[in-house]
Design an enzyme around this catalytic site. Sequence first.
Site, PDB file in Angstrom:
ATOM      1  N   VAL A 149      41.121  12.097  82.559  1.00 53.11           N
ATOM      2  CA  VAL A 149      39.891  12.820  82.882  1.00 53.11           C
ATOM      3  C   VAL A 149      40.252  13.586  84.152  1.00 53.11           C
ATOM      4  O   VAL A 149      40.334  13.013  85.229  1.00 53.11           O
ATOM      5  CB  VAL A 149      38.693  11.869  83.081  1.00 53.11           C
ATOM      6  CG1 VAL A 149      37.448  12.651  83.487  1.00 53.11           C
ATOM      7  CG2 VAL A 149      38.435  11.071  81.800  1.00 53.11           C
ATOM      8  N   PRO A 150      40.529  14.889  84.015  1.00 52.48           N
ATOM      9  CA  PRO A 150      41.318  15.658  84.982  1.00 52.48           C
ATOM     10  C   PRO A 150      40.613  16.081  86.265  1.00 52.48           C
ATOM     11  O   PRO A 150      40.420  17.276  86.529  1.00 52.48           O
ATOM     12  CB  PRO A 150      41.735  16.875  84.160  1.00 52.48           C
ATOM     13  CG  PRO A 150      40.589  17.085  83.221  1.00 52.48           C
ATOM     14  CD  PRO A 150      40.132  15.697  82.861  1.00 52.48           C
ATOM     15  N   CYS A 151      40.277  15.138  87.111  1.00 57.35           N
ATOM     16  CA  CYS A 151      39.616  15.467  88.374  1.00 57.35           C
ATOM     17  C   CYS A 151      40.514  16.302  89.293  1.00 57.35           C
ATOM     18  O   CYS A 151      40.015  16.955  90.207  1.00 57.35           O
ATOM     19  CB  CYS A 151      39.115  14.208  89.065  1.00 57.35           C
ATOM     20  SG  CYS A 151      40.373  12.956  89.346  1.00 57.35           S
ATOM     21  N   HIS A 152      41.819  16.328  89.008  1.00 60.42           N
ATOM     22  CA  HIS A 152      42.715  17.185  89.799  1.00 60.42           C
ATOM     23  C   HIS A 152      42.419  18.663  89.568  1.00 60.42           C
ATOM     24  O   HIS A 152      42.825  19.504  90.358  1.00 60.42           O
ATOM     25  CB  HIS A 152      44.191  16.879  89.473  1.00 60.42           C
ATOM     26  CG  HIS A 152      44.565  17.096  88.055  1.00 60.42           C
ATOM     27  ND1 HIS A 152      44.324  16.141  87.078  1.00 60.42           N
ATOM     28  CD2 HIS A 152      45.159  18.140  87.426  1.00 60.42           C
ATOM     29  CE1 HIS A 152      44.767  16.594  85.915  1.00 60.42           C
ATOM     30  NE2 HIS A 152      45.264  17.811  86.096  1.00 60.42           N
ATOM     31  N   ARG A 153      41.667  18.995  88.524  1.00 63.91           N
ATOM     32  CA  ARG A 153      41.320  20.385  88.212  1.00 63.91           C
ATOM     33  C   ARG A 153      40.073  20.870  88.940  1.00 63.91           C
ATOM     34  O   ARG A 153      39.622  21.978  88.725  1.00 63.91           O
ATOM     35  CB  ARG A 153      41.129  20.543  86.702  1.00 63.91           C
ATOM     36  CG  ARG A 153      42.386  20.277  85.918  1.00 63.91           C
ATOM     37  CD  ARG A 153      42.168  20.441  84.427  1.00 63.91           C
ATOM     38  NE  ARG A 153      43.338  19.939  83.702  1.00 63.91           N
ATOM     39  CZ  ARG A 153      43.296  19.492  82.451  1.00 63.91           C
ATOM     40  NH1 ARG A 153      42.149  19.495  81.776  1.00 63.91           N
ATOM     41  NH2 ARG A 153      44.389  19.041  81.879  1.00 63.91           N
TER      42      ARG A 153
END
Length: 186
Positions: A149-153
């Site tokens: 779940v790409p919170c780095h984005r």
Amino acid sequence: MRDDSRDLPARRADWTVLDTPVGPLLLAATDRGLLLVAFHARGAALRRALARLADHLGTAPVETPRAPSLAAPREQLAGYFAGRTRDFRLDLDWSLAEGFTREALRQLAASVPYGSVTGYGELARRCGRPGGAQAVGLAMGANPLPVVVPCHRVVESDGGLGGFSGGLETKRHLLALEGVLPAPLF
């Protein structure tokens, strides 16, 4: 969707540590799906993550690297770091995220594809909370499933990276892997 995970008796979780270019990741899964991805999975950080799982589940998670529940997460994360996997197709156990955190993370997973970014404020707007950028930041910091779940984005509106539970160097690495930032020279 009804989530009655708090009403259920203790469940089993299998876990393993996956070595990646951003360091060791703890992967833990239940019969529902991937439950936790944790950075820096060695020493005290690993012990803290396992204690969090035991508290949540009511029983200690079991180190089982070859568990069927971990096969797809291991394979897809290895593919992601090798540049082969762009979309994770995994069952997820969302029971470590509640309320707005869960809502924001689901919105993120559904609306910010590989190789793109969004701002904290924009994600808040998509969740129906204009002006909720700070709440989105807190939700991203509580993400139990980073990378998948790409919170780095999620970045700051002025172009800054913002925060990241795995550290800013890890965030830079993930964004470079996806082509959002240039790869480091050394």
